[in-house]
Design a protein around this motif. Sequence first.
Motif, PDB file in Angstrom:
ATOM      1  N   SER A 216       0.819  -1.209   0.000  1.00  0.00           N
ATOM      2  CA  SER A 216       0.000   0.000   0.000  1.00  0.00           C
ATOM      3  C   SER A 216       0.853   1.259   0.000  1.00  0.00           C
ATOM      4  O   SER A 216       0.539   2.246  -0.663  1.00  0.00           O
ATOM      5  CB  SER A 216      -0.933   0.004   1.221  1.00  0.00           C
ATOM      6  N   ASP A 217       1.964   1.220   0.752  1.00  0.00           N
ATOM      7  CA  ASP A 217       2.837   2.393   0.832  1.00  0.00           C
ATOM      8  C   ASP A 217       4.269   1.945   1.098  1.00  0.00           C
ATOM      9  O   ASP A 217       4.703   1.868   2.250  1.00  0.00           O
ATOM     10  CB  ASP A 217       2.367   3.330   1.948  1.00  0.00           C
ATOM     11  N   PRO A 218       5.027   1.616   0.061  1.00  0.00           N
ATOM     12  CA  PRO A 218       6.405   1.144   0.245  1.00  0.00           C
ATOM     13  C   PRO A 218       7.312   2.165   0.930  1.00  0.00           C
ATOM     14  O   PRO A 218       8.325   1.785   1.516  1.00  0.00           O
ATOM     15  CB  PRO A 218       6.886   0.871  -1.189  1.00  0.00           C
ATOM     16  N   THR A 219       6.953   3.460   0.857  1.00  0.00           N
ATOM     17  CA  THR A 219       7.792   4.484   1.474  1.00  0.00           C
ATOM     18  C   THR A 219       7.658   4.496   2.998  1.00  0.00           C
ATOM     19  O   THR A 219       8.566   4.948   3.689  1.00  0.00           O
ATOM     20  CB  THR A 219       7.428   5.873   0.936  1.00  0.00           C
ATOM     21  N   TYR A 220       6.542   4.006   3.513  1.00  0.00           N
ATOM     22  CA  TYR A 220       6.350   3.913   4.957  1.00  0.00           C
ATOM     23  C   TYR A 220       5.486   2.686   5.249  1.00  0.00           C
ATOM     24  O   TYR A 220       4.273   2.785   5.459  1.00  0.00           O
ATOM     25  CB  TYR A 220       5.676   5.168   5.522  1.00  0.00           C
ATOM     26  N   PRO A 221       6.105   1.503   5.261  1.00  0.00           N
ATOM     27  CA  PRO A 221       5.336   0.266   5.407  1.00  0.00           C
ATOM     28  C   PRO A 221       5.084  -0.164   6.850  1.00  0.00           C
ATOM     29  O   PRO A 221       4.522  -1.223   7.081  1.00  0.00           O
ATOM     30  CB  PRO A 221       6.243  -0.752   4.712  1.00  0.00           C
ATOM     31  N   ARG A 222       5.499   0.633   7.818  1.00  0.00           N
ATOM     32  CA  ARG A 222       5.374   0.218   9.211  1.00  0.00           C
ATOM     33  C   ARG A 222       3.918   0.134   9.662  1.00  0.00           C
ATOM     34  O   ARG A 222       3.071   0.917   9.227  1.00  0.00           O
ATOM     35  CB  ARG A 222       6.133   1.190  10.116  1.00  0.00           C
ATOM     36  N   VAL A 223       3.675  -0.831  10.549  1.00  0.00           N
ATOM     37  CA  VAL A 223       2.333  -1.035  11.098  1.00  0.00           C
ATOM     38  C   VAL A 223       2.405  -0.877  12.610  1.00  0.00           C
ATOM     39  O   VAL A 223       3.264  -1.488  13.269  1.00  0.00           O
ATOM     40  CB  VAL A 223       1.781  -2.433  10.747  1.00  0.00           C
ATOM     41  N   ASP A 224       1.524  -0.080  13.162  1.00  0.00           N
ATOM     42  CA  ASP A 224       1.473   0.134  14.600  1.00  0.00           C
ATOM     43  C   ASP A 224       1.137  -1.180  15.318  1.00  0.00           C
ATOM     44  O   ASP A 224       0.378  -2.008  14.799  1.00  0.00           O
ATOM     45  CB  ASP A 224       0.408   1.189  14.916  1.00  0.00           C
ATOM     46  N   ARG A 225       1.696  -1.369  16.503  1.00  0.00           N
ATOM     47  CA  ARG A 225       1.489  -2.621  17.245  1.00  0.00           C
ATOM     48  C   ARG A 225       0.015  -2.905  17.478  1.00  0.00           C
ATOM     49  O   ARG A 225      -0.462  -4.029  17.247  1.00  0.00           O
ATOM     50  CB  ARG A 225       2.225  -2.576  18.589  1.00  0.00           C
ATOM     51  N   ASP A 226      -0.729  -1.924  17.957  1.00  0.00           N
ATOM     52  CA  ASP A 226      -2.158  -2.152  18.223  1.00  0.00           C
ATOM     53  C   ASP A 226      -2.909  -2.501  16.948  1.00  0.00           C
ATOM     54  O   ASP A 226      -3.803  -3.366  16.954  1.00  0.00           O
ATOM     55  CB  ASP A 226      -2.773  -0.911  18.878  1.00  0.00           C
ATOM     56  N   GLU A 227      -2.569  -1.844  15.843  1.00  0.00           N
ATOM     57  CA  GLU A 227      -3.215  -2.154  14.570  1.00  0.00           C
ATOM     58  C   GLU A 227      -2.879  -3.571  14.107  1.00  0.00           C
ATOM     59  O   GLU A 227      -3.734  -4.284  13.565  1.00  0.00           O
ATOM     60  CB  GLU A 227      -2.782  -1.143  13.506  1.00  0.00           C
ATOM     61  N   LEU A 228      -1.642  -3.976  14.326  1.00  0.00           N
ATOM     62  CA  LEU A 228      -1.227  -5.324  13.934  1.00  0.00           C
ATOM     63  C   LEU A 228      -1.977  -6.382  14.734  1.00  0.00           C
ATOM     64  O   LEU A 228      -2.463  -7.369  14.173  1.00  0.00           O
ATOM     65  CB  LEU A 228       0.282  -5.474  14.147  1.00  0.00           C
ATOM     66  N   ILE A 229      -2.084  -6.172  16.034  1.00  0.00           N
ATOM     67  CA  ILE A 229      -2.795  -7.123  16.896  1.00  0.00           C
ATOM     68  C   ILE A 229      -4.256  -7.234  16.471  1.00  0.00           C
ATOM     69  O   ILE A 229      -4.823  -8.333  16.381  1.00  0.00           O
ATOM     70  CB  ILE A 229      -2.683  -6.698  18.372  1.00  0.00           C
ATOM     71  N   ASP A 262       3.168  -1.721  25.657  1.00  0.00           N
ATOM     72  CA  ASP A 262       3.608  -2.728  26.615  1.00  0.00           C
ATOM     73  C   ASP A 262       4.433  -3.838  25.989  1.00  0.00           C
ATOM     74  O   ASP A 262       5.185  -4.511  26.678  1.00  0.00           O
ATOM     75  CB  ASP A 262       2.385  -3.340  27.323  1.00  0.00           C
ATOM     76  N   GLY A 263       4.292  -4.057  24.713  1.00  0.00           N
ATOM     77  CA  GLY A 263       5.003  -5.155  24.074  1.00  0.00           C
ATOM     78  C   GLY A 263       6.476  -4.921  23.914  1.00  0.00           C
ATOM     79  O   GLY A 263       7.215  -5.841  23.561  1.00  0.00           O
ATOM     80  N   GLY A 264       6.953  -3.699  24.158  1.00  0.00           N
ATOM     81  CA  GLY A 264       8.375  -3.425  24.001  1.00  0.00           C
ATOM     82  C   GLY A 264       8.732  -2.925  22.615  1.00  0.00           C
ATOM     83  O   GLY A 264       9.902  -2.700  22.316  1.00  0.00           O
ATOM     84  N   TYR A 265       7.757  -2.764  21.751  1.00  0.00           N
ATOM     85  CA  TYR A 265       7.975  -2.197  20.419  1.00  0.00           C
ATOM     86  C   TYR A 265       6.741  -1.383  20.048  1.00  0.00           C
ATOM     87  O   TYR A 265       5.651  -1.583  20.593  1.00  0.00           O
ATOM     88  CB  TYR A 265       8.220  -3.302  19.375  1.00  0.00           C
ATOM     89  N   SER A 266       6.921  -0.449  19.145  1.00  0.00           N
ATOM     90  CA  SER A 266       5.812   0.414  18.739  1.00  0.00           C
ATOM     91  C   SER A 266       5.289   0.060  17.356  1.00  0.00           C
ATOM     92  O   SER A 266       4.085   0.102  17.115  1.00  0.00           O
ATOM     93  CB  SER A 266       6.253   1.887  18.749  1.00  0.00           C
ATOM     94  N   GLU A 267       6.203  -0.274  16.444  1.00  0.00           N
ATOM     95  CA  GLU A 267       5.812  -0.554  15.062  1.00  0.00           C
ATOM     96  C   GLU A 267       6.617  -1.735  14.529  1.00  0.00           C
ATOM     97  O   GLU A 267       7.673  -2.074  15.060  1.00  0.00           O
ATOM     98  CB  GLU A 267       6.048   0.671  14.178  1.00  0.00           C
ATOM     99  N   ALA A 268       6.107  -2.322  13.468  1.00  0.00           N
ATOM    100  CA  ALA A 268       6.808  -3.436  12.819  1.00  0.00           C
ATOM    101  C   ALA A 268       6.665  -3.280  11.318  1.00  0.00           C
ATOM    102  O   ALA A 268       5.681  -2.713  10.820  1.00  0.00           O
ATOM    103  CB  ALA A 268       6.227  -4.774  13.265  1.00  0.00           C
ATOM    104  N   GLU A 269       7.665  -3.769  10.581  1.00  0.00           N
ATOM    105  CA  GLU A 269       7.586  -3.758   9.129  1.00  0.00           C
ATOM    106  C   GLU A 269       8.272  -4.989   8.564  1.00  0.00           C
ATOM    107  O   GLU A 269       9.160  -5.577   9.197  1.00  0.00           O
ATOM    108  CB  GLU A 269       8.226  -2.496   8.553  1.00  0.00           C
ATOM    109  N   ILE A 270       7.857  -5.400   7.405  1.00  0.00           N
ATOM    110  CA  ILE A 270       8.395  -6.588   6.768  1.00  0.00           C
ATOM    111  C   ILE A 270       9.711  -6.255   6.067  1.00  0.00           C
ATOM    112  O   ILE A 270       9.877  -5.154   5.539  1.00  0.00           O
ATOM    113  CB  ILE A 270       7.365  -7.186   5.774  1.00  0.00           C
ATOM    114  N   THR A 271      10.646  -7.181   6.088  1.00  0.00           N
ATOM    115  CA  THR A 271      11.936  -6.981   5.434  1.00  0.00           C
ATOM    116  C   THR A 271      11.906  -7.546   4.013  1.00  0.00           C
ATOM    117  O   THR A 271      10.917  -8.166   3.592  1.00  0.00           O
ATOM    118  CB  THR A 271      13.052  -7.699   6.221  1.00  0.00           C
TER     119      THR A 271
END
Length: 279
Positions: A216-229, A262-271
């Motif tokens: 959807s957006d290769p320039t900023y592919p990060r997903v917020d932890r709450d959104e991912l869950i 609380d999970g120890g991270y805020s965002e995640a992205e695929i490599t």
Amino acid sequence: MSVGQYVTERFIGKLILAWLAALILAGIGTVYTPFSLVEIAGVIGMLGTLGILAIQVHNTSNNRVEPEDAGEYVDGTDRSDTSDDVVNGDGDGASTEHDVGATEGLSATERRVQNELIRESYRRFTDRPFTFWPSPQGERLRSYLNDEFEDVDEDVIDKVWRFSKDDGFFKRRPGKRSLTITPTTLWRAKELGEELLLDDAVQDEILDVLLQSYRSDPTYPRVDRDELIEAVGRSSDVVDHNLWLLREKGYVETQAYINSSDGGYSEAEITKLGRQVSQ
């Protein structure tokens, strides 16, 4: 797409390239030899295919993971014992996918100490998978073992701790003196009866969510932890544990900021590697 499918597709791609090269070389060969294009292409293509097959078999055999301890298992018990408590510790009596025995050469007492070290390490990991960093040289864990085994000489505990690091149960945090556990610790903890929250289906779903965000957006592919869950539809503990393993495999990266969740991270992205095995 699984890792196996990815490897298979790469193998098929190699075959196609080999036959294309065979046709080109055959076309050149017909100018200088009395043989036909089909004959020359057939011979070159066959040789190329056999070569690729040989390389594939060689790589597969080199990448096969063997159990680290083929002899004694837990406190002197032989691996041939298939009772529930010995093999899995989880009541199913079946061999685990990742067989990780205790460090070879430890005495029964030393194995008992190492087993407790692995259990306690995993328990601390379950609380905060992304923020479990033992103090420098693991002093907190060693202090725990000293209190837990008052009848055991401190030199024994030091030996177990040193051997456990050397055998890959712990690794040094990049740029830091502190250590963290490795997936090897998780597999060993499972064999000792700890219940893991790891699930291949959850990992596939996490990668799918992160891959869609990248597309959807290769320039900023990060997903917020709450959104991912929320997107995965599982508990935060399950998502965090499986995301941690994906990060250890190099399939995802995580970012943590001040006042992160609380999970120890805020965002995640695929490599890039994660995208390759997911597409």
